[in-house]
Design an enzyme around this catalytic site. Structure first.
Site: not given
Ligand code: MOS
Length: 764
Positions: A239, A466-467, A650, A652, A721, A723-724
């Site tokens: 996403g 989301i993957g 994790n 990986k 986190g 992710g970003e």
């Molecule tokens: Mo992130 S831009 O909060 O999916």
């Protein structure tokens, strides 16, 4: 799955655990939103505006209505029962403020103007093409310069000291403007919705980063109670922030299903993905840095414009990291929101930080060059011990170590600063670096853990994967607490009717789900011990529950060592005290359908201890480019990414997040830009043939290092986190390397070949 190499018990936290949902995805058995089919399902196709601004003068559906299989044509003249949403404490609202077909005004090219529903996709597509629309056309405003025509207001934030005086008194000043273009999310799985209406209730199959948020927003949009809407999103083909809020296709599918009393499916195609479902907005940022002759920052001004649509007030907060990345007494960030005739923007991986740090970190590189100072030394010299924006200590900040580790890895001490001075295999190489940061928080979450009589454990939470590996994180925590093997743990996510869980956004899902899941598992295990001690006929009947524990999925007496894994024969003849009994035997003896417990995560913003700290992750990228001046060819050849994101749960999936973000960063730097045709306002490169993202062939060698310092202020596992943050800092590291190799400073992304043709090195 080869589980034999994964550590058992507590060692699973931090291990490189393959995704438990991987086989479902690789075998094609995972169902994504529009993979769902139902008896009587019909197909909807949206008609898009072919102008970028104006009004619908006449909309003629007479031909379309008569075409075979057509059941319904919706448009602004006949759609009712749809409402606006507003952001509230649940942070839920639609992706664009204006619901579809609200009036006859066109605000951007591609805006939906009609919806055709027919028995088959082919019939709906054909009839959509037969809808005739006449417009009163106005010239869309898609001007590139965001300062052009801007009349304010300008919002000022994070002001400290006197930045203007600081700049006027500084012996060395950098004053440059940087811009980042519109970027489109382009997840593999496009948006799409299947709406099922059964009289009072909607079930919506969606591709969403927040099943709960989607449920709340759609309930408000459809004017029905929340409990009448159920949102299901079991698997998502990513996403990148574009699926944080529902978009108009979800509204249209639900509205059509309600009217027709039949399930309705709609897909947003790749071209529509460039106009109707969000994008990272265009930014234009002027950075002014003042410094002493020996490289101490004395003033920072970060003044930026951020583009949004005509009706939405989305801002790309480019200045979020500016107040705390460096120590500096005088500072201000200002924001100007600029309206254009484009679709609504949306958060995209690292919103604010990614464009913002491109500007700030590029300016730092330019300052280092002006000072004749090593850019690494400049960073270290201005490193901040505490958050000077909020005046709070950092919960955990190891940015300096990210820099020194990266320098070690690339061999920075061998770097010669002169442009074009480094060569390898006949090519000029350039090296650049940049820092990264992203906020951390613990957002609320509820989860349940259930020990089942069939020997399986079920964990449930209304969040989604989301993957990124969320399914696997849940299984790791349950395994840590119970010792039950991963293939006997059922993780149930992606359904708004489950206990409310977090949005997969802001890089905050993992730190939210861990405390709730751990606490639910602890309570479930403790209940199991009580039942083992209380149930007549249980091998542990009469024992003190506190004297019992659980490992490898078996109940045993504490201090008797862990049960050994020697197969199923063990518990019949073995020593029960030492080797324990499978937990399900006790549940069955007690005639229970299962033992269930709930847990919740208390948010950091309500925790006085956490609120006393500045919670952020940090990192650095070291980039290398290869430059062949004879043929003007540039390649990004290596990126070392060193990150301080708390404890990695994790290894990986975690490394995969940073790698994926670096790949996206290469795309942002070298390729990506959504372009609008100035007369029509149409995104003209809206396809994978014309809008290029980084592919395998574009990629350098990528190397990810985690410092792995736990941050126990954020949660008991020490996890922040990831992710970003990995996308922040990639672009300025690469453009610094490009400068080092070519002498060309690229301040407007992406890097284009025509920029590089300015290189003096070309003539050498
Ligand atoms: Mo992130 S831009 O909060 O999916």
């Amino acid at each position: 799955m080869a589980t034999d190499t994964i550590p058992h018990g507590a060692g699973i936290i931090g291990a490189a655990v393959p995704r438990i949902d991987g086989p479902l995805k690789t075998t094609g058995t995972a169902l994504y939103a529009v993979d769902h089919n139902f008896p009587g399902l019909v197909h909807a196709v949206a008609v898009q505006s072919t102008i970028g601004s104006g009004r619908i003068r006449n909309l003629d559906i007479s031909a379309a209505e008569k075409m075979p299989g057509v059941l319904l044509v919706l448009h602004h003249g006949n759609l009712s029962g749809i409402y606006r949403t507003f952001p509230h404490e649940d942070d839920a609202s639609m992706g664009e403020a204006r619901p579809p077909f609200e009036d006859n005004t066109i605000y951007y090219w591609g805006q939906y103007v009609a919806l055709v529903v027919a028995e088959t996709l082919e019939q709906a597509t054909a009839a959509a093409g037969a809808v005739r629309v006449e417009y009163d056309v106005e010239k869309p405003d898609v001007r590139k310069d965001l300062g052009e025509g801007f009349t304010g207001p300008i919002e000022s934030s994070w002001k400290r000291g006197d930045p203007d005086q600081g700049l006027s008194q500084a012996p060395v000043v950098v004053d440059e403007t940087y811009s980042t273009p519109v970027e489109t999310h382009n997840p593999m799985e496009m948006h799409g919705s299947v709406a099922v209406w059964d009289g009072d209730n909607f079930t919506l199959y969606e591709s969403t980063q927040g099943v709960v948020r989607h449920q709340i927003s759609m309930a408000e949009t459809l004017g029905v109670p929340r409990e009448n809407v159920r949102v299901i999103s079991r698997f998502i083909g990513s996403g990148f922030g574009g699926k944080l809020s529902p978009w108009s296709q979800s509204t249209l599918a639900a509205a059509a299903a309600r009217q027709l009393k039949r399930p309705v499916k709609i897909s947003v195609d790749r071209r529509m993905m460039f106009s109707n479902v969000g994008h990272r907005p265009h930014t234009q940022q002027r950075i002014r840095l003042g410094a002493t002759a020996d490289g101490k920052l004395t003033a920072i001004r970060h003044d930026f414009f951020s583009e949004t649509s005509m009706l939405d007030d989305f801002v790309e907060h480019c200045g979020e990291q500016t107040p705390f990345l460096y120590s500096c007494p005088n500072l201000v960030v200002t924001t100007g929101m600029v309206h254009r005739n484009v679709g609504a923007p949306a958060p995209m991986r690292g919103p604010g930080a990614v464009p913002g740090l491109f500007a700030l970190e590029s300016a730092m590189d330019e300052l280092a060059i002006k000072l004749k100072m090593d850019p690494l030394e400049l960073r270290i010299k201005n490193d901040s011990e505490h958050d000077e924006g909020t005046n709070r200590p950092f919960s955990s900040r190891h940015l300096k170590e990210c820099y020194t580790t990266g320098a070690e890895k690339i061999g920075w001490k061998n770097r010669t600063p002169e442009v074009g001075s480094m060569r390898r295999d006949g090519k000029i190489i350039g090296w650049g670096l940049a820092g990264a940061s992203w906020v951390a928080a613990r957002i609320p979450c509820q989860a349940t853990v259930e020990l089942c009589p069939n020997g399986r454990v079920r964990v449930r939470c209304a969040t989604q994967d989301i993957g990124t590996g969320t399914y696997t994180i849940f299984a790791q925590i349950v395994h840590e607490k119970t010792g039950v093997p991963l293939d006997r743990i059922d993780v149930i996510l992606g359904d708004s009717s489950l206990p409310a869980g977090p949005t997969s956004g802001g890089s905050m899902a993992t730190s939210a789900i861990m405390p709730a899941t751990a606490s639910a598992a602890n309570v479930a295990v403790s209940r199991l011990m009580h039942i083992a001690a209380l149930t007549p006929g249980s091998p542990f009947h009469g024992a003190h529950p506190e004297s019992l524990t659980m490992a490898r999925g078996r109940i045993h007496v504490k201090g008797e060592g862990q049960p050994q894994l020697v197969g199923a024969a063990l518990h019949s003849g073995g020593d029960l005290m030492a080797n324990g009994v499978p937990f399900e035997e006790v549940i069955n003896l007690a005639r229970l359908s299962g033992i269930i417990a709930s847990g919740q995560t208390h948010p950091s913003f309500e925790d006085p201890k956490a609120k006393a700290y500045s919670l952020h992750s940090f990192g650095a990228h070291f980039a290398e480019v290869e430059w062949e001046p004879e043929i003007a060819r540039l390649r990004v050849s290596r990126i070392f990414s060193i990150f301080d994101c708390g404890r990695i749960i994790n290894k990986k999936a975690g490394a995969n997040q940073i790698l994926g973000a670096a790949v996206m960063g290469v795309g942002m730097t070298m390729l990506e830009e959504t372009r609008y045709e100035p007369r029509s306002g149409q995104p003209i490169n809206g396809s994978f043939a014309d809008y290029l993202v980084a592919t395998c062939a574009d990629l350098p060698d990528l190397d990810v290092t985690f410092l792995d310092y736990p941050d126990y202020i954020v949660n008991e596992y020490g996890a922040r986190g990831i992710g970003e943050i990995g996308m922040a800092g990639v672009a300025p590291a690469i453009t610094a390397a490009v400068y080092h190799a070519t002498g060309v400073r690229v301040r407007d992304l992406p890097v284009r070949i025509e920029n590089l043709l300015q290189s003096k090195i070309l003539e050498a």
